[in-house]
Design an enzyme around this catalytic site. Structure first.
Site, PDB file in Angstrom:
ATOM      1  N   SER A  95      13.317  61.144 101.311  1.00 26.93           N
ATOM      2  CA  SER A  95      14.187  60.991 102.472  1.00 26.93           C
ATOM      3  C   SER A  95      13.377  60.626 103.728  1.00 26.93           C
ATOM      4  O   SER A  95      12.721  59.595 103.772  1.00 26.93           O
ATOM      5  CB  SER A  95      15.017  62.259 102.665  1.00 26.93           C
ATOM      6  N   ASP A 225      24.158  58.874  96.187  1.00 23.54           N
ATOM      7  CA  ASP A 225      23.516  59.541  97.324  1.00 23.54           C
ATOM      8  C   ASP A 225      24.455  59.456  98.524  1.00 23.54           C
ATOM      9  O   ASP A 225      24.719  58.372  99.043  1.00 23.54           O
ATOM     10  CB  ASP A 225      22.184  58.855  97.630  1.00 23.54           C
ATOM     11  N   HIS A 254      21.352  63.117  96.560  1.00 22.16           N
ATOM     12  CA  HIS A 254      20.216  62.929  97.463  1.00 22.16           C
ATOM     13  C   HIS A 254      19.036  63.818  97.096  1.00 22.16           C
ATOM     14  O   HIS A 254      17.899  63.366  97.081  1.00 22.16           O
ATOM     15  CB  HIS A 254      20.659  63.216  98.903  1.00 22.16           C
TER      16      HIS A 254
END
Length: 282
Positions: A95, A225, A254
């Site tokens: 991320s 996601d 995610h």
């Protein structure tokens, strides 16, 4: 507790376990090095040296009110790599940490980085602009800021309970422990740093960083996601990195390090290669 102090006086916490080729893990917002526990134990047992730090303002590092942007994050990693003399390293980022990896490898990693991995990563740029019409509206990120200010503790329960791990999907196997661990990590960090980091992960343009990466790079993303939609992220990044391999997890959420631990660990090992083979070759 291992820590070092950066040039601007910020104390950065890190874990450094084992010997051999180093693998450096970069966590997402608003978490900490603890988010990588399963991966660090896995690779430690495979003969690697594993390193993970708490980004400034996160976890056990100093709760900074300045420097909470991507250039400084990458510079902090460069100082950590020099402090620990990390060479031939594989840098793995999730991320926001994927953005940190992209900027570090492109701008500071020459001669120190062997490979890179971007998992559910924010590059090339998340926010919608005239130059990035496929991005998310700025109102999405303004909403995150509003929720953080209004009730950070509740906000940090709502995210992992819902979209972060895909626990809001029908039939999802919900882990209360994962939710609580996410909340624990988030609440360890500083509110100001976390607030600032929303702009860092959503508005930073990594396009030129991706184009400058010249090491083999694995890009992993789930096609469900809900935090960093795959279309504006991995699908574009994989076209910008010269030596990129794209791997899509069907139905993947995610937080893949938690929801797809075994598959992710194996895919990472396949990409990195066995430690014993690499060391024998040296």
């Amino acid at each position: 507790m291992a820590a070092f102090t950066t040039r601007d006086g910020t104390e950065i916490f890190y874990k450094d376990w084992g010997t051999g080729q180093p693998i450096v893990f970069h966590h997402g917002w608003p978490l900490s090095a603890d988010d990588w526990d399963a991966q660090m134990l896995f690779f430690l047992n495979k003969g690697f040296r594993v390193v993970a730090h708490d980004r400034r303002g996160h976890g056990r590092s100093a709760q900074t009110d300045a420097g909470n942007e991507m250039d400084t994050y990458a510079a902090d990693v460069a100082e950590l790599a020099a402090h620990l003399d990390l060479r031939d390293a594989v840098h793995i980022g999730h991320s926001t940490g994927g953005g940190e990896v992209a900027r570090y490898v492109a701008q500071h990693g020459k001669g120190r980085v062997a490979k890179a991995v971007l998992i559910s990563a924010v590059p090339p740029v998340m926010v919608k602009t005239a130059a990035n019409p496929g991005g998310l509206p700025i109102e999405v990120f303004d909403g995150l800021r509003t929720a953080l200010v209004a009730n950070r503790a509740q906000f940090y329960l709502d995210l992992p309970t819902g979209p972060f791990f895909g626990f809001n999907r029908p039939g999802a196997k919900v882990s209360e422990g994962a939710i609580r661990n996410w909340w624990r990590q988030g609440m360890m960090g500083g509110a100001k740093a976390h607030y600032d980091c929303i702009a860092a992960f959503s508005e930073t343009d990594f396009t030129q960083d991706l184009k400058a990466i010249d090491v083999p790079t694995l890009i992993i993303h789930g096609d469900d996601d809900q935090i960093v939609p795959i279309g504006g992220a991995a699908m574009l990044s994989s076209k910008l990195v010269k030596a990129a391999t794209l791997k899509v997890y069907p139905g993947g959420a995610h937080g893949l390090a938690v929801t797809a631990t075994d598959q992710l660990n194996q895919d990472l090992l396949d990409f990195v290669g066995p430690a014993e083979v690499r060391q024998a070759a040296e």
